[in-house]
Scaffold this active site. Structure first.
Site, PDB file in Angstrom:
ATOM      1  N   CYS A 104      -7.606  44.619  -3.896  1.00  0.00           N
ATOM      2  CA  CYS A 104      -7.661  45.925  -4.570  1.00  0.00           C
ATOM      3  C   CYS A 104      -6.701  45.979  -5.756  1.00  0.00           C
ATOM      4  CB  CYS A 104      -7.325  47.046  -3.585  1.00  0.00           C
ATOM      5  SG  CYS A 104      -8.606  47.312  -2.358  1.00  0.00           S
ATOM      6  N   LYS A 144      -9.983  56.280  -8.375  1.00  0.00           N
ATOM      7  CA  LYS A 144      -9.679  55.143  -7.491  1.00  0.00           C
ATOM      8  C   LYS A 144      -8.997  54.021  -8.273  1.00  0.00           C
ATOM      9  CE  LYS A 144      -9.633  52.202  -4.219  1.00  0.00           C
ATOM     10  NZ  LYS A 144      -8.785  52.298  -3.061  1.00  0.00           N
TER      11      LYS A 144
HETATM   12  N1  LIG Z   1     -10.824  46.603   2.389  1.00  0.00           N
HETATM   13  C1  LIG Z   1     -10.110  47.606   1.911  1.00  0.00           C
HETATM   14  O1  LIG Z   1      -8.992  47.852   2.335  1.00  0.00           O
HETATM   15  C2  LIG Z   1     -10.666  48.493   0.820  1.00  0.00           C
HETATM   16  C3  LIG Z   1     -10.020  49.709   0.541  1.00  0.00           C
HETATM   17  C4  LIG Z   1     -10.555  50.538  -0.417  1.00  0.00           C
HETATM   18  C5  LIG Z   1     -11.712  50.163  -1.098  1.00  0.00           C
HETATM   19  N2  LIG Z   1     -12.307  48.976  -0.825  1.00  0.00           N
HETATM   20  C6  LIG Z   1     -13.529  48.620  -1.567  1.00  0.00           C
HETATM   21  O2  LIG Z   1     -14.647  48.721  -0.681  1.00  0.00           O
HETATM   22  C7  LIG Z   1     -15.641  47.770  -1.058  1.00  0.00           C
HETATM   23  C8  LIG Z   1     -15.993  46.914   0.144  1.00  0.00           C
HETATM   24  O3  LIG Z   1     -14.835  46.192   0.518  1.00  0.00           O
HETATM   25  P1  LIG Z   1     -14.686  45.466   1.926  1.00  0.00           P
HETATM   26  O4  LIG Z   1     -13.270  45.086   2.042  1.00  0.00           O
HETATM   27  O5  LIG Z   1     -15.321  46.296   2.994  1.00  0.00           O
HETATM   28  O6  LIG Z   1     -15.601  44.167   1.662  1.00  0.00           O
HETATM   29  P2  LIG Z   1     -16.015  43.052   2.740  1.00  0.00           P
HETATM   30  O7  LIG Z   1     -16.169  41.805   1.971  1.00  0.00           O
HETATM   31  O8  LIG Z   1     -15.127  43.115   3.929  1.00  0.00           O
HETATM   32  O9  LIG Z   1     -17.469  43.555   3.246  1.00  0.00           O
HETATM   33  C9  LIG Z   1     -18.581  43.670   2.421  1.00  0.00           C
HETATM   34  C10 LIG Z   1     -19.826  43.342   3.229  1.00  0.00           C
HETATM   35  O10 LIG Z   1     -20.958  43.610   2.396  1.00  0.00           O
HETATM   36  C11 LIG Z   1     -21.964  42.643   2.709  1.00  0.00           C
HETATM   37  N3  LIG Z   1     -22.946  42.626   1.614  1.00  0.00           N
HETATM   38  C12 LIG Z   1     -22.832  42.078   0.389  1.00  0.00           C
HETATM   39  N4  LIG Z   1     -23.948  42.351  -0.341  1.00  0.00           N
HETATM   40  C13 LIG Z   1     -24.765  43.093   0.453  1.00  0.00           C
HETATM   41  C14 LIG Z   1     -26.038  43.687   0.259  1.00  0.00           C
HETATM   42  N5  LIG Z   1     -26.698  43.600  -0.904  1.00  0.00           N
HETATM   43  N6  LIG Z   1     -26.583  44.375   1.287  1.00  0.00           N
HETATM   44  C15 LIG Z   1     -25.940  44.473   2.475  1.00  0.00           C
HETATM   45  N7  LIG Z   1     -24.714  43.929   2.703  1.00  0.00           N
HETATM   46  C16 LIG Z   1     -24.138  43.256   1.701  1.00  0.00           C
HETATM   47  C17 LIG Z   1     -21.193  41.349   2.915  1.00  0.00           C
HETATM   48  O11 LIG Z   1     -21.933  40.416   3.687  1.00  0.00           O
HETATM   49  C18 LIG Z   1     -19.934  41.865   3.651  1.00  0.00           C
HETATM   50  O12 LIG Z   1     -20.090  41.799   5.062  1.00  0.00           O
HETATM   51  C19 LIG Z   1     -15.064  46.987  -2.241  1.00  0.00           C
HETATM   52  O13 LIG Z   1     -15.486  47.575  -3.434  1.00  0.00           O
HETATM   53  C20 LIG Z   1     -13.572  47.188  -2.080  1.00  0.00           C
HETATM   54  O14 LIG Z   1     -12.892  47.068  -3.305  1.00  0.00           O
HETATM   55  C21 LIG Z   1     -11.829  48.133   0.127  1.00  0.00           C
END
Ligand SMILES: NC(=O)c1ccc[n+]([C@@H]2O[C@H](COP(=O)([O-])OP(=O)(O)OC[C@H]3O[C@@H](n4cnc5c(N)ncnc54)[C@H](O)[C@@H]3O)[C@@H](O)[C@H]2O)c1
Length: 417
Positions: A266, A212
């Protein structure tokens, strides 16, 4: 009741994933520590814009396949999709912040049982899945439970969906699944097989974590090449867009597009995780980050130079998002450029961003120097027009409206036609 799947973190990744499992008839519990996320989803509404998602969430919540809570509960599989940002260090390179992954893992201490599967979907530094097993083990021991983290299966399954097309890509993309053990990989393969029509490729957890990071670093390095070309061409008086179009006619050359920098959570973040793991070896990856991070400063210098030539300059900045046609401003170079221009008090700034209704805090805090306005108003009032995002709303910009103005087009949309 033991759920089939419990998804920890209901953001851009976790919520669509939870909804897709629930749409296949699995009993899913979605968990988020943010109370407003839990209450919004409990009403069958969603808290961010993603095409098609609201309808799916409403349906699975109404049918009772998706429940939402602020705390995890027993489930056969747990999927962790919490943020993995970086720490901005005062000295030295940024470093990964995996505290959310640790907190999410520890929150499973009281509910995970032997034979359950824990999947890390968050983009993470190499070795994080192994650390999850240690954290869970530690947490279970502290709670006096008589099973350990070693009796739980762990895998890393990175996500590579494109915002705006998440529901489609969740199902269609090929997936990498890397277990700490072969049994964990197999279990994860079976689970994703419920909705994934792409190929599911098995490996070990460390390779999956590195894969990744590699994908996003590949993009970053290639964008850095285009950005470096853009500043060299500017000095040499060459149109970089035309140059790239011509060079790409070579059958084995595919140069990406330059821009005002690299944003999003990212590509601008993940390469630092590799640099952090092997700082002495990740030379090209670090330089690419530096090249891309320097681009906003270059754009700011060009705008300042243009403004210095005018008696009463007014600057229109077109776009704030980190890329076209989305409302996502995270790590956006456009926001940074506007912030720096406003802080330096170069000239009044008229900002056009069709995908937001208010300026982000970092800009609204700067007072009346920055105003959000319509495209027509900004273009008619400005003496300098800076294109920062290639939103579809800007593609029809009429060149005759720009006559007599200085145009700084960081996306090459005005010369593409
Ligand atoms: N958004 C994208 O396009 C994308 C693509 C590939 C990978 N990712 C990866 O996926 C992961 C998540 O990204 P995202 O964009 O969904 O983040 P985001 O910020 O949209 O959502 C994360 C959620 O997790 C919650 N959270 C934080 N700590 C928590 C805990 N201990 N228990 C329960 N909930 C908790 C937050 O309140 C938030 O709602 C990251 O590592 C990101 O790099 C994101």
């Amino acid at each position: 009741m033991k759920h089939d799947v419990c998804v920890i973190g209901l953001g851009y990744i976790g919520l669509p994933t939870a909804s897709v499992f629930a749409g296949k008839g699995l009993r899913v519990l979605g968990v988020d520590t943010n109370p407003s996320v839990v209450s919004t989803l409990g009403r069958g509404e969603v808290h961010f814009v993603e095409p098609g998602l609201e309808a799916v969430v409403r349906e699975v919540v109404n049918l009772g396949y998706l429940h939402v809570s602020s705390r995890p509960a027993p489930a056969r599989a747990f999927i962790v999709a919490v943020p993995t940002p970086f720490h901005h260090e005062s000295k030295g390179d940024p470093s990964p912040d995996i505290s959310f992954v640790e907190a999410a893992t520890r929150s499973l201490g009281g509910v995970a049982e032997a034979g359950d599967l824990v999947i890390l979907e968050s983009t993470s530094p190499v070795g994080t899945t192994e650390r999850m097993r240690e954290w869970l083990d530690d947490e279970m021991r502290c709670l006096g439970r008589n099973i350990g983290g070693a009796e739980v299966l762990f895998a890393h399954c990175p996500e590579r969906v494109l915002p705006g097309q998440i529901l489609k890509e969740l199902a269609a993309n090929d997936r990498i699944v890397g277990g700490l053990t072969e049994a964990a990989s197999e279990r994860a393969r079976l689970l994703y097989g419920t909705f994934c029509t792409g190929e599911i490729l098995l490996t070990d957890a460390r390779t999956a974590e590195m894969a990744k990071l590699t994908e996003n670093s590949f993009r970053d390095v290639n964008i850095a090449f285009a950005n470096e070309l853009s500043v060299i061409c500017e000095r040499l008086g060459i149109d970089v867009w035309n140059l790239i179009r011509l060079a790409n006619r070579h059958p084995r050359v595919k140069i990406l597009s330059p821009g005002p920098g690299v944003g999003g959570h990212c590509i601008a973040v993940d390469p630092w995780f590799i640099v952090d793991s092997a700082p002495d070896l990740a030379r090209l990856i670090r330089i690419a980050r530096e090249v891309n991070d320097a681009k906003p400063g270059h754009v700011v210098s060009s705008v300042k130079a243009a403004a210095a030539e005018q008696r009463t300059p007014v600057i229109a900045c077109l776009g704030l998002a980190f890329k076209a046609n989305v409302d996502d401003l995270r790590e956006s170079p456009a926001v940074e450029i506007v912030r720096r221009l406003a802080t330096a008090d170069v000239a009044p700034l008229l900002v056009v961003e069709p995908y937001v209704s208010a300026l982000p805090k970092v800009l609204s805090a700067l007072g009346t120097r920055v105003r959000l306005t319509s495209l027509a108003d900004a273009v008619s009032c400005a003496s300098i027009v800076v294109v920062l995002v290639d939103h579809r709303e800007f593609l029809g910009l009429d060149r005759t409206q720009l006559q007599g103005k200085v145009v700084i087009d960081t996306r090459g949309i005005l010369r593409a036609r």
